[in-house]
Motif scaffolding. Structure first.
Motif, short mmCIF file in Angstrom:
data_model
loop_
_atom_site.label_atom_id
_atom_site.label_comp_id
_atom_site.label_asym_id
_atom_site.label_seq_id
_atom_site.Cartn_x
_atom_site.Cartn_y
_atom_site.Cartn_z
N ALA A 147 0.82 -1.21 0.00
CA ALA A 147 0.00 0.00 0.00
C ALA A 147 0.86 1.26 0.00
O ALA A 147 0.58 2.22 -0.73
N ASP A 148 1.91 1.27 0.80
CA ASP A 148 2.78 2.45 0.85
C ASP A 148 3.53 2.64 -0.47
O ASP A 148 3.77 3.78 -0.90
N THR A 149 3.91 1.53 -1.10
CA THR A 149 4.59 1.63 -2.40
C THR A 149 3.66 2.21 -3.45
O THR A 149 4.04 3.11 -4.21
N LEU A 150 2.42 1.74 -3.50
CA LEU A 150 1.45 2.26 -4.48
C LEU A 150 1.11 3.72 -4.19
O LEU A 150 0.83 4.49 -5.11
N ALA A 151 1.14 4.10 -2.90
CA ALA A 151 0.81 5.48 -2.54
C ALA A 151 1.85 6.47 -3.05
O ALA A 151 1.58 7.67 -3.12
N GLU A 243 20.74 -1.72 -8.31
CA GLU A 243 20.68 -0.37 -8.88
C GLU A 243 19.26 0.17 -8.74
O GLU A 243 18.45 0.05 -9.67
N PRO A 244 18.90 0.76 -7.60
CA PRO A 244 17.54 1.27 -7.40
C PRO A 244 17.22 2.40 -8.36
O PRO A 244 18.11 3.12 -8.83
N GLY A 245 15.94 2.54 -8.65
CA GLY A 245 15.45 3.62 -9.50
C GLY A 245 14.18 4.21 -8.93
O GLY A 245 13.75 3.86 -7.82
N ALA A 246 13.55 5.10 -9.67
CA ALA A 246 12.29 5.71 -9.25
C ALA A 246 11.13 4.88 -9.80
O ALA A 246 10.44 5.28 -10.74
N ALA A 254 12.87 -1.02 -0.87
CA ALA A 254 13.39 -0.08 0.12
C ALA A 254 12.44 0.14 1.29
O ALA A 254 12.79 0.87 2.24
N HIS A 255 11.27 -0.48 1.27
CA HIS A 255 10.28 -0.24 2.33
C HIS A 255 10.80 -0.75 3.68
O HIS A 255 11.49 -1.78 3.74
N PRO A 256 10.46 -0.07 4.77
CA PRO A 256 10.92 -0.51 6.11
C PRO A 256 10.48 -1.92 6.49
O PRO A 256 11.06 -2.51 7.41
N GLU A 262 12.49 -12.95 -2.43
CA GLU A 262 11.37 -13.85 -2.74
C GLU A 262 10.03 -13.16 -2.47
O GLU A 262 9.11 -13.23 -3.30
N GLU A 263 9.92 -12.47 -1.34
CA GLU A 263 8.69 -11.76 -1.03
C GLU A 263 8.43 -10.66 -2.05
O GLU A 263 7.28 -10.44 -2.48
N ALA A 264 9.47 -9.95 -2.45
CA ALA A 264 9.30 -8.89 -3.43
C ALA A 264 8.80 -9.44 -4.76
O ALA A 264 7.90 -8.87 -5.39
N VAL A 265 9.39 -10.55 -5.22
CA VAL A 265 8.96 -11.16 -6.48
C VAL A 265 7.49 -11.54 -6.41
O VAL A 265 6.71 -11.25 -7.32
N HIS A 266 7.10 -12.19 -5.32
CA HIS A 266 5.71 -12.62 -5.21
C HIS A 266 4.75 -11.44 -5.19
O HIS A 266 3.64 -11.52 -5.76
#
Length: 545
Positions: A147-151, A243-246, A254-256, A262-266
């Motif tokens: 939710a925070d990422t989409l926000a 190599e992070p981007g916007a 980068a979320h806390p 694996e969690e990110a891919v899913h």
């Protein structure tokens, strides 16, 4: 899974093998029939194939009449489940984590060895470490990350990105005046947007479209497509970790909450499949209604609804996700008068619950507009309600508005009954939507920056013709917004048809007769200074209001 006769007490019959230690009866496992409350030999209603593609609303009505708000169904031969049809029952299902878990590892069917490794249900029901399959604190942690990422998505930029992509797709169509709004527009547009949001290369879009379609349909290619899709995202996560981007991928990493790779891919899979499929179906279903439903079209073009209101009505009548798996019973219980055994799977009947007379009243969806009413269950309910509905709304609303402006005289190219639906138990999606059109309207120029308290520009009045903002020597067709005296702006109706009581009558009053198309772009201040209508609403949106 034992089903009592409709109207009887919901308790398991004595000695029922479905609720004994041995599990499910052989008849249900192999022949798709249930003992106990139903006569032996009565098959389960399939929620797949032509039964759910041709007339899902009729199917849900028959199930409701026979079983009530919770009905036994078959997801594939030998795999039974429950379909929750009732509005209050679905709310109870989604709000009670203690009785109905999102953890699919509780499902009795695979535990009993009755779900094949290559089952078409695997991509949509297999457990993964995502917010879709977890409850409690772990679900809250992962949901907060998504939710925070989409926000962080800039809505103004998202609208501009979507409109640019939509214009590019429309401009790519040939000069023959024909198009398939599913294959050439609704199916391509979201991926053009999502590839940018996620940080994927543009050329990955077409390949992603094919993979996601296979996954969402639970078809023969769904398992292979799911594996290939995840491999593509694994590579993306590894690159963005270094190599992070916007983009959404970098923000998610980068979320806390500290997601693992694996969690990110899913969760990228969740956002891509759910978000992309929803916007495709929502766009296609809205355009179909605009082209086939006179009541819906007249309400929209008559100024009583905006596009945003129209989109809400689509979510009521034909939500992009008609059914969604699922919940799994944590213990024996009763829901909607049916005995639910521990380990039973319950499917969320989102479309059926929206049509529940207990929520709408008899015939409400077929006779009265419900635009603006957001009490529908298209996004789910409870703690697992969809977190991506706002970006999805921006994409779909922009897609529909851009198409209405660019091709104001769209008409369906085939009889409505020839339109075919994908045989998916989950999505409500057209296979194709062929249309005809006579002329393009050029893209709108970028809207200038305006203060938040913006007021519409004053339209200069010509002394000889107070309705025309240009002198008599300037052709009235010079701008898309310049309306000849007594005429109806052609950008109003997507089929080029003025609603009853609006504009002059034509030589052929048939609803399929297109009005003259404009040929140049609109400019600020060129709108009709008449009573508030759909035209003025659209002009206000375009100008930044």
């Amino acid at each position: 899974m034992t089903v009592p006769e409709p109207g009887t007490t919901a308790v398991p019959p004595p000695g029922c093998p479905a609720h004994a230690a041995g599990g499910v009866p052989p008849a249900a496992a192999h022949g798709g029939t249930l003992p106990g409350g139903l006569p032996v030999g009565v098959p389960l209603t399939p929620l797949y194939g032509a039964a759910v593609a041709d007339d899902p609303h009729g199917l849900y009505a028959r199930l409701r009449a026979q079983y009530g708000p919770v009905a036994p169904i078959e997801l594939e031969p030998g795999v039974e489940s429950w379909l929750v049809l009732g509005y209050p029952e679905l709310l109870e299902l989604t709000r009670n984590e203690a009785l109905f878990s999102k953890d699919s590892r509780r499902w009795r069917v695979p535990a009993e060895g009755r779900l094949a490794a290559d089952s078409r249900l695997q991509p949509m029901t297999s457990w993964r470490p995502t917010l879709l399959n977890l409850d409690g604190a772990e679900h809250q942690r992962l949901r907060a990350a998504v939710a925070d990422t989409l926000a962080r998505v800039d809505h103004r930029q998202l609208r501009g990105t979507t409109e640019t992509a939509a214009d590019a797709l429309i401009d790519s169509w040939g000069p023959d005046g024909t198009a398939d709004l599913v294959a050439q527009y609704a199916r391509r547009l979201p991926l053009l947007v999502f590839t940018q949001l996620l940080g994927l290369p543009d050329e990955a879009g077409a390949h992603l479209i094919r993979l996601i379609s296979h996954i969402a349909d639970s078809g023969a290619e769904s398992v292979r497509a799911n594996q290939e899709f995840q491999a593509l995202l694994v590579d993306l996560v590894q690159r963005r970790r270094a190599e992070p981007g916007a983009d959404l991928t970098s923000w998610l990493l980068a979320h806390p909450a500290g997601l693992t790779d694996e969690e990110a891919v899913h969760h990228l899979v969740v956002m891509m499949v759910a978000g992309n499929e929803t916007t495709i179906c929502w766009t296609g279903n809205t355009l179909r209604l605009l082209l086939t439903d006179r009541r819906f079209r007249a309400t929209l073009t008559g100024g009583r609804l905006t596009v945003a209101d129209a989109l809400e009505e689509v979510l009521w009548r034909d939500p992009p996700t008609q059914n969604f798996p699922g919940r799994w019973a944590t213990s024996d219980t009763v829901l909607g008068g049916q005995f639910i055994a521990r380990g039973d799977m319950l499917v969320l009947g989102l479309a059926a619950a929206n049509a529940d007379p207990a929520a709408q009243g008899p015939g409400a969806l077929g006779h009265a507009s419900i635009g603006g009413n957001r009490a529908h269950l298209a996004w789910g309910a409870g703690k697992h309600v969809c977190p991506a509905q706002h970006p999805a709304r921006i994409i779909v609303e922009t897609a529909v508005e851009t198409l209405l402006h660019r091709l104001p005289d769209l008409q369906l190219a085939v009889p409505p009954h020839e339109l075919a639906w994908r045989p998916s138990p989950w999505s409500r999606a057209l296979i194709s939507l062929p249309v005809l059109y006579s002329a393009f309207t050029p893209p709108r120029p970028p809207a200038p920056e305006r203060p938040s308290a913006w007021t519409p520009p004053q339209v200069p009045q010509h002394p000889q013709n107070p309705r025309t903002p240009h002198g008599p020597s300037e052709p009235t067709g010079g701008t898309a917004g310049a309306v000849p005296t007594g005429a109806v702006p052609t950008g109003v109706a997507p089929t080029g048809v003025a609603p009853t009581g609006v504009g002059p009558s034509s030589s052929n009053p048939s609803s399929s007769t297109p009005s003259d198309a404009t040929s140049t772009g609109r400019t600020p201040g060129s709108g009709e200074p008449a009573r508030r209508s759909w035209w003025s609403s659209l002009a206000g949106w375009w100008s930044g209001r």
